[in-house]
Motif scaffolding. Structure first.
Motif, PDB file in Angstrom:
ATOM      1  N   VAL A 117       0.824  -1.214   0.000  1.00 13.20           N
ATOM      2  CA  VAL A 117       0.000   0.000   0.000  1.00 13.20           C
ATOM      3  C   VAL A 117       0.852   1.256   0.000  1.00 13.20           C
ATOM      4  O   VAL A 117       0.586   2.231  -0.702  1.00 13.20           O
ATOM      5  N   SER A 118       1.943   1.225   0.775  1.00 16.86           N
ATOM      6  CA  SER A 118       2.776   2.425   0.914  1.00 16.86           C
ATOM      7  C   SER A 118       3.512   2.762  -0.378  1.00 16.86           C
ATOM      8  O   SER A 118       3.676   3.937  -0.717  1.00 16.86           O
ATOM      9  N   ILE A 119       3.962   1.726  -1.106  1.00 11.26           N
ATOM     10  CA  ILE A 119       4.735   2.032  -2.316  1.00 11.26           C
ATOM     11  C   ILE A 119       3.825   2.324  -3.517  1.00 11.26           C
ATOM     12  O   ILE A 119       4.292   2.760  -4.570  1.00 11.26           O
ATOM     13  N   LEU A 159      -7.307   3.830   0.875  1.00 12.32           N
ATOM     14  CA  LEU A 159      -7.075   2.404   1.156  1.00 12.32           C
ATOM     15  C   LEU A 159      -6.325   2.268   2.486  1.00 12.32           C
ATOM     16  O   LEU A 159      -5.239   2.811   2.658  1.00 12.32           O
ATOM     17  N   THR A 160      -6.926   1.565   3.422  1.00 12.95           N
ATOM     18  CA  THR A 160      -6.328   1.375   4.763  1.00 12.95           C
ATOM     19  C   THR A 160      -6.424  -0.095   5.179  1.00 12.95           C
ATOM     20  O   THR A 160      -7.318  -0.827   4.729  1.00 12.95           O
ATOM     21  N   ILE A 161      -5.462  -0.473   6.055  1.00 12.39           N
ATOM     22  CA  ILE A 161      -5.446  -1.834   6.639  1.00 12.39           C
ATOM     23  C   ILE A 161      -5.446  -1.665   8.151  1.00 12.39           C
ATOM     24  O   ILE A 161      -4.551  -1.022   8.711  1.00 12.39           O
ATOM     25  N   SER A 162      -6.442  -2.248   8.834  1.00 11.97           N
ATOM     26  CA  SER A 162      -6.528  -2.144  10.302  1.00 11.97           C
ATOM     27  C   SER A 162      -6.661  -3.549  10.910  1.00 11.97           C
ATOM     28  O   SER A 162      -7.210  -4.465  10.278  1.00 11.97           O
ATOM     29  N   LYS A 163      -6.165  -3.695  12.121  1.00 12.23           N
ATOM     30  CA  LYS A 163      -6.130  -5.005  12.802  1.00 12.23           C
ATOM     31  C   LYS A 163      -7.084  -5.006  13.977  1.00 12.23           C
ATOM     32  O   LYS A 163      -7.188  -4.023  14.688  1.00 12.23           O
TER      33      LYS A 163
END
Length: 429
Positions: free
Chosen positions: A67-69, A78-82
């Protein structure tokens, strides 16, 4: 069908046709390209599924690195959460999120829908907007087309109301060829006619004043002689009688011409009479007077011509022409009178052997107080032919002059069998 109608029809039809064509073209363009919303939804689904597969296969670190690159190429948000609750991954996927179990935890990958402006948002309003634009263009074109000549007409009528009869608007129609242009030219014709009548009225006032002044001056002179020489009473009274008689004749002719001019819209009072017989009576009287100058009258008149005319006017018209010919023909010459009977009218030609007139004077001699430049003074006031034209034209006939090859002047009168104005007013024969 009138040309103005077809112009209106063409403007409206062409405007609407072009508008409908533009709508069809725009709809085809919109339908031929992929819809923006569907394209955006497909892209979001691919990104979410790709990120979820990478998270499940390579772990959270790899997914975060992905996602970062790719922040510049991936959709924004766009996000990823735990979450520590592993049971949360039991739910089904949604359009903007994926729940992925990985590394003993549950991860939520979300990509919210971004508001976008597409052609689909304005699609329902395109037909209404197009109709509004088309109506505006049509209204503007029609208003401009109609108002400009109306403004010129208003200016012209305002000028007439203020006595400016020299104002013209026909040359301001900018090449138009329709009923409005015809109306403008009719206006110009009316203005020209009014100007002509105004000029004729002013000329008539001037001529009447001049003709009245002469006998009045002679009367004044006779009175002055009487005061100085009372012994000349008899001679001066005779002179005064002649001048009063001249004034009476002049006033009578002016009143006759005024009645004919002012009464042109009034119905005639016709009677059935033989115009040829009436002409013979006038010629008999004129022949007696012509003997004093050695003038003979040659006639070529046969048959009869019964017509429904106002006898007094026709008599006055014929008498004026015949007496004018006798008066202005050369001494010891002749006056020729001929008649031609046609189905609906009688044509009378009176020709003298006098000095005649110039070709440029053939119409002017029918104006009040007008005589030929070379005409010798024979009495009269130049009203006879003017009265004749008014009388004959009131019956729907025609009077005009011509120059015979043998010299002199010919006056032609065309008298209808039934007066046109008589028929118009619907009087029974």
């Amino acid at each position: 069908m009138p040309r103005l109608f077809w112009k209106f029809f063409s403007i409206i039809w062409l405007t609407m046709a072009v508008t409908v064509g533009a709508i069809i073209l725009l709809v085809n363009i919109i339908e031929g390209a992929p819809f923006a919303r569907e394209r955006e939804e497909g892209r979001r689904t691919i990104v979410l599924d790709l990120t979820a597969d990478m998270l499940a296969r390579d772990g959270a670190a790899a997914a975060a690195h992905f996602v970062s690159i790719n922040e510049e190429t991936l959709p924004a948000g766009l996000t990823i959460s735990k979450t520590e609750n592993a049971d949360a991954c039991a739910g089904s996927k949604t359009a903007d999120a994926r729940l992925v179990p990985a590394e003993g935890a549950c991860y939520r990958i979300s990509l919210p829908v971004q508001p976008t402006f597409t052609m689909e948002n304005i699609g329902p309003f395109i037909p209404w907007f197009t109709v509004l634009v088309a109506s505006t263009i049509s209204a503007w074109a029609l208003a401009r087309y109609l108002i400009r000549p109306v403004v010129h007409l208003r200016d012209g009528l305002s000028a007439l109301a203020h006595g400016r009869f020299d104002f013209r608007i026909g040359d301001k129609m900018a090449g138009r060829k329709d009923e409005v242009t015809a109306l403008a030219h009719d206006f110009d014709s009316s203005a020209a006619r009014l100007q002509e009548l105004q000029d004729a009225q002013q000329r008539l006032f001037h001529d009447v004043s001049h003709e009245l002044r002469s006998p009045l001056s002679r009367l004044q002179a006779a009175v002055g002689v009487l005061r100085q020489s009372p012994a000349k009473l008899g001679a001066m009274l005779d002179r005064m009688d002649r001048e009063v008689e001249r004034l009476d004749v002049l006033v009578g002719e002016v009143l006759t011409l005024a009645r004919l001019t002012a009464g042109s819209s009034r119905p005639l009072k016709p009677q059935t009479l033989d115009v040829i017989e009436l002409l013979n009576e006038i010629l008999g009287d004129a022949a007696f007077e012509a003997q004093a100058r050695g003038v003979s009258i040659t006639t070529s008149i046969d048959g009869m011509f019964r017509a429904e005319v106002e006898g007094e006017l026709i008599y006055r018209a014929l008498e004026n022409v015949v007496r004018n010919a006798v008066k202005y023909t050369d001494e010891h010459s002749r006056v020729t009178v001929s008649c031609e009977t046609m189905a609906d009218r009688l044509r009378i030609c009176v020709t003298d052997q006098g000095p005649g007139v110039g070709r440029d004077e053939l119409e002017r001699i029918f104006q009040p107080f007008s005589r030929g430049k070379d005409a010798m003074p024979r009495g009269g006031y130049g009203l006879g032919l003017a009265i004749t034209r008014q009388a004959i034209e009131r019956h729907g006939g025609r009077v005009y002059a011509s120059l015979p090859d043998t010299g002199g002047l010919a006056i032609i009168l065309e008298i209808p069998k039934r007066a046109k104005s008589y028929g118009v007013h619907g009087v029974e024969a």
